[in-house]
Design an enzyme around this catalytic site. Structure first.
Site, PDB file in Angstrom:
ATOM      1  N   ASN A  67      -1.793  -2.448  12.903  1.00  0.00           N
ATOM      2  CA  ASN A  67      -3.678  -2.587  13.035  1.00  0.00           C
ATOM      3  C   ASN A  67      -3.787  -0.883  13.895  1.00  0.00           C
ATOM      4  O   ASN A  67      -4.941  -0.412  13.586  1.00  0.00           O
ATOM      5  CB  ASN A  67      -4.321  -3.834  13.645  1.00  0.00           C
ATOM      6  N   ASN A  88     -18.337  27.865 -22.453  1.00  0.00           N
ATOM      7  CA  ASN A  88     -19.225  26.691 -21.684  1.00  0.00           C
ATOM      8  C   ASN A  88     -19.035  26.369 -20.282  1.00  0.00           C
ATOM      9  O   ASN A  88     -17.237  26.725 -19.940  1.00  0.00           O
ATOM     10  CB  ASN A  88     -18.713  25.034 -21.820  1.00  0.00           C
ATOM     11  N   SER A 103       1.162  -1.485  -0.026  1.00  0.00           N
ATOM     12  CA  SER A 103      -0.156   0.323  -0.508  1.00  0.00           C
ATOM     13  C   SER A 103       0.945   0.847  -0.356  1.00  0.00           C
ATOM     14  O   SER A 103       0.325   2.485  -0.119  1.00  0.00           O
ATOM     15  CB  SER A 103      -1.087  -0.018   1.181  1.00  0.00           C
ATOM     16  N   LYS A 115     -18.747  29.151 -28.573  1.00  0.00           N
ATOM     17  CA  LYS A 115     -18.853  28.077 -27.294  1.00  0.00           C
ATOM     18  C   LYS A 115     -17.763  28.614 -26.144  1.00  0.00           C
ATOM     19  O   LYS A 115     -17.138  29.032 -26.041  1.00  0.00           O
ATOM     20  CB  LYS A 115     -18.792  27.324 -27.547  1.00  0.00           C
ATOM     21  N   SER A 137     -15.416  25.207 -27.111  1.00  0.00           N
ATOM     22  CA  SER A 137     -14.733  24.510 -27.816  1.00  0.00           C
ATOM     23  C   SER A 137     -14.121  24.050 -28.938  1.00  0.00           C
ATOM     24  O   SER A 137     -13.684  25.525 -29.743  1.00  0.00           O
ATOM     25  CB  SER A 137     -16.447  24.367 -28.176  1.00  0.00           C
ATOM     26  N   THR A 155     -40.679  26.207  -8.490  1.00  0.00           N
ATOM     27  CA  THR A 155     -40.816  25.045  -8.760  1.00  0.00           C
ATOM     28  C   THR A 155     -41.817  23.617  -9.392  1.00  0.00           C
ATOM     29  O   THR A 155     -41.910  24.600 -10.750  1.00  0.00           O
ATOM     30  CB  THR A 155     -42.936  25.064  -7.486  1.00  0.00           C
ATOM     31  N   HIS A 156     -41.199  22.639  -9.712  1.00  0.00           N
ATOM     32  CA  HIS A 156     -41.007  22.061 -11.296  1.00  0.00           C
ATOM     33  C   HIS A 156     -40.503  22.722 -12.275  1.00  0.00           C
ATOM     34  O   HIS A 156     -41.221  22.629 -13.466  1.00  0.00           O
ATOM     35  CB  HIS A 156     -42.635  21.720 -11.269  1.00  0.00           C
ATOM     36  N   LYS A 161      -8.220   3.309   1.958  1.00  0.00           N
ATOM     37  CA  LYS A 161      -6.889   5.075   2.088  1.00  0.00           C
ATOM     38  C   LYS A 161      -7.633   5.496   0.905  1.00  0.00           C
ATOM     39  O   LYS A 161      -8.399   6.776   0.525  1.00  0.00           O
ATOM     40  CB  LYS A 161      -5.874   4.266   2.087  1.00  0.00           C
ATOM     41  N   GLN A 167      -6.550  -2.049   4.185  1.00  0.00           N
ATOM     42  CA  GLN A 167      -6.192  -1.540   3.744  1.00  0.00           C
ATOM     43  C   GLN A 167      -7.171  -0.553   2.366  1.00  0.00           C
ATOM     44  O   GLN A 167      -6.566   0.302   1.731  1.00  0.00           O
ATOM     45  CB  GLN A 167      -5.169  -2.217   2.590  1.00  0.00           C
ATOM     46  N   TYR A 179      -9.576  -6.810  12.888  1.00  0.00           N
ATOM     47  CA  TYR A 179      -8.415  -6.692  11.829  1.00  0.00           C
ATOM     48  C   TYR A 179      -8.886  -7.352  11.248  1.00  0.00           C
ATOM     49  O   TYR A 179      -8.204  -8.688  11.015  1.00  0.00           O
ATOM     50  CB  TYR A 179      -7.022  -5.436  11.608  1.00  0.00           C
ATOM     51  N   GLU A 223     -19.895  22.120 -14.525  1.00  0.00           N
ATOM     52  CA  GLU A 223     -20.482  21.255 -14.750  1.00  0.00           C
ATOM     53  C   GLU A 223     -19.619  19.846 -14.441  1.00  0.00           C
ATOM     54  O   GLU A 223     -19.659  18.686 -13.657  1.00  0.00           O
ATOM     55  CB  GLU A 223     -20.056  21.135 -16.416  1.00  0.00           C
TER      56      GLU A 223
END
Ligand code: ARG
Length: 461
Positions: free
Chosen positions: A115, A290, A28, A288, A282, A160-161, A330, A327, A322, A295
């Site tokens: 551990n 963006n 690790s 464009k 773009s 709303t909606h 992480k 491991q 353990y 996003e």
């Protein structure tokens, strides 16, 4: 006699060297070296405690402190030689310490195990990440408050909606985001309390036969107390799950925030401008611009929720205590912290530069009969039952739809046709300004209420 494999951890037990691929597969160190400074902090506290209970003498302690300080410098200068042969951050540091100072290095691991060591390291690591996340959350909150203050009176449609519902102030809308972030901070604070409990001393799983002073190490490391049960201490990752859950909510909020910014920056809404520095073009369409930052943040919300699910699944089948499965905790944790810090930072940098197109917001609020509820409330104030008022206003809206006019554009005569209780004063409430100004109770959208909410928010820092 069996050949002794000198590279291998607990080498005497093994007659065979580890398979080369298994060595890579189980190591690790490539990712957990990120906790090196926390690992050393934990070792320093452990060594001081061992000295206090006479397991180490003063000279050995001094050697360990010097050695670990040299290692800190080597790591900071990028000179530390991380080796997969030593499997993880803990063994790499211990091996280097022993190479630097000899026998005292070999005594450091007395009365502890990797551990309890790793559980301690993660907690120390998350503590410091939460501090940075909180700092970025605070920056973003300040940016929102500043923008809300500028726009306490700016009128926009509330939805709303995703249909125009009632007029609101942009400041009020911004303060909704502020509230979400307040809850996010509370959740992090609460999670911090459970992170801040010290597993060190649980050793492998059953504690240790040395007369360790866990209060001393807890105090040295700034933990609120030592943990209660050694088995639970080494196996518990609830705190990691809580952290990613709190993080998932933060990212979900930023993602909703992003979605609105993206919609508002579109030509169809045209409510705001996101400055060029936070957008890109773009490669094919020259016109464009963006909204990349929102996003991307919306996209990144998914990975943090994914990490939450990973950790829940990681834990669900584990028997006490353990297991090597742990491991795998992480990388999701590190990526959650990175994603939160970077996303919050991008937002905190961007929000102060958002400009509102007030006229467009105002005109949009004028469409969709946003003050219909105000007319119903007006009739209620004149003595009508709300349901009847609702019905009557429905008829007035129909006339508006048929003749393509807002309620405020109907004549008094036309309105009186629906109810004789309507007077000239109705036009005050049919205006957007009147509608928002009337909502001045706690939590309402009136400019004066929004200003009060901002003031009260500022006083909390
Ligand atoms: N690298 C390990 C982890 O991240 C450290 C603990 C290893 N303990 C063990 N008994 N193999 O969980």
């Amino acid at each position: 006699m069996a050949t002794v494999n000198t590279d291998k951890l607990s080498s005497a037990r093994f007659a065979q060297a580890t398979d080369t691929f298994v060595e890579i597969f189980t190591a690790s160190v490539n990712f957990d070296q990120r906790m090196a400074l926390q690992d050393i902090e934990g070792s320093l506290a452990h060594a001081k405690m061992l000295c206090k209970i006479d397991i180490l003498n003063d000279e050995e302690l001094a050697d360990i402190i010097n050695g670990l300080n040299i290692i800190i410098k080597e790591i900071e200068q990028g000179e530390f030689n991380w080796s997969i042969k030593q499997e993880d951050v803990h063994m790499n540091i211990e091996a280097r310490l022993t190479a630097l100072i000899g026998i005292a290095g070999k005594k450091l691991h007395t009365g502890r195990s990797r551990n309890d060591q790793v559980a301690t390291d993660i907690r120390l690591y998350l503590r410091s990440e939460i501090d940075v996340i909180n700092m970025q959350l605070t920056r973003l909150q300040h940016a929102i408050l500043d923008l809300a203050e500028k726009h306490a009176e700016t009128i926009m449609p509330g939805f709303t909606h995703l249909q125009v519902a009632q007029p609101i102030t942009f400041g009020h809308h911004l303060m909704a985001w502020y509230e979400m972030l307040c809850r996010d901070k509370e959740r992090l604070d609460d999670c911090y309390k459970r992170i801040n409990i010290m597993p060190l001393g649980a050793a492998a799983l059953a504690g240790t036969s040395y007369p360790i002073d866990r209060h001393m190490t807890a105090e040295l490391l700034g933990f609120s107390r030592p943990s209660n049960n050694s088995l639970d201490s080494v196996s518990d990752r609830d705190f990691a799950i809580e952290f990613t859950a709190a993080g998932s909510l933060i990212m979900m909020h930023l993602s909703r925030f992003s979605e609105e910014l993206i919609l508002w920056a579109s030509a169809q809404f045209n409510f705001i401008d996101i400055p060029d520095a936070f957008c890109t073009g773009s490669s094919i369409m020259p016109q464009k611009k963006n909204p990349d930052v929102p996003e991307l943040v919306r996209g990144k919300a998914g990975r943090v929720s994914g990490h939450l699910i990973s950790l829940l699944m990681l834990m669900k089948g584990q028997p006490l205590a353990y297991n090597k499965d742990n491991q795998e905790d992480k990388e999701p944790l590190f990526d959650t912290a990175d994603t939160l810090i970077n996303s919050l930072r991008a937002f905190a940098d961007m929000i102060p530069h958002i400009t509102a197109k007030k006229d467009n917001m105002y005109n949009a609020a004028k469409q969709g009969f946003a003050t219909a509820t105000d007319l119903a409330d007006y009739l209620v104030r004149k003595g009508m039952a709300f349901r009847d008022a609702h019905e009557i206003v429905g008829l007035a809206v129909r006339l508006g739809v048929d003749t393509q006019r807002d309620l405020s554009e109907l004549s008094l005569e036309e309105l009186q046709h629906f109810s004789s209780q309507i007077d000239q004063d109705v036009f005050d409430i049919l205006k957007l300004e009147g509608s928002v100004a009337a909502r001045k109770h706690i939590g309402g959208t009136a400019p004066e209420t929004v200003r009060k909410a901002i003031k009260s928010a500022r006083s909390q820092f």
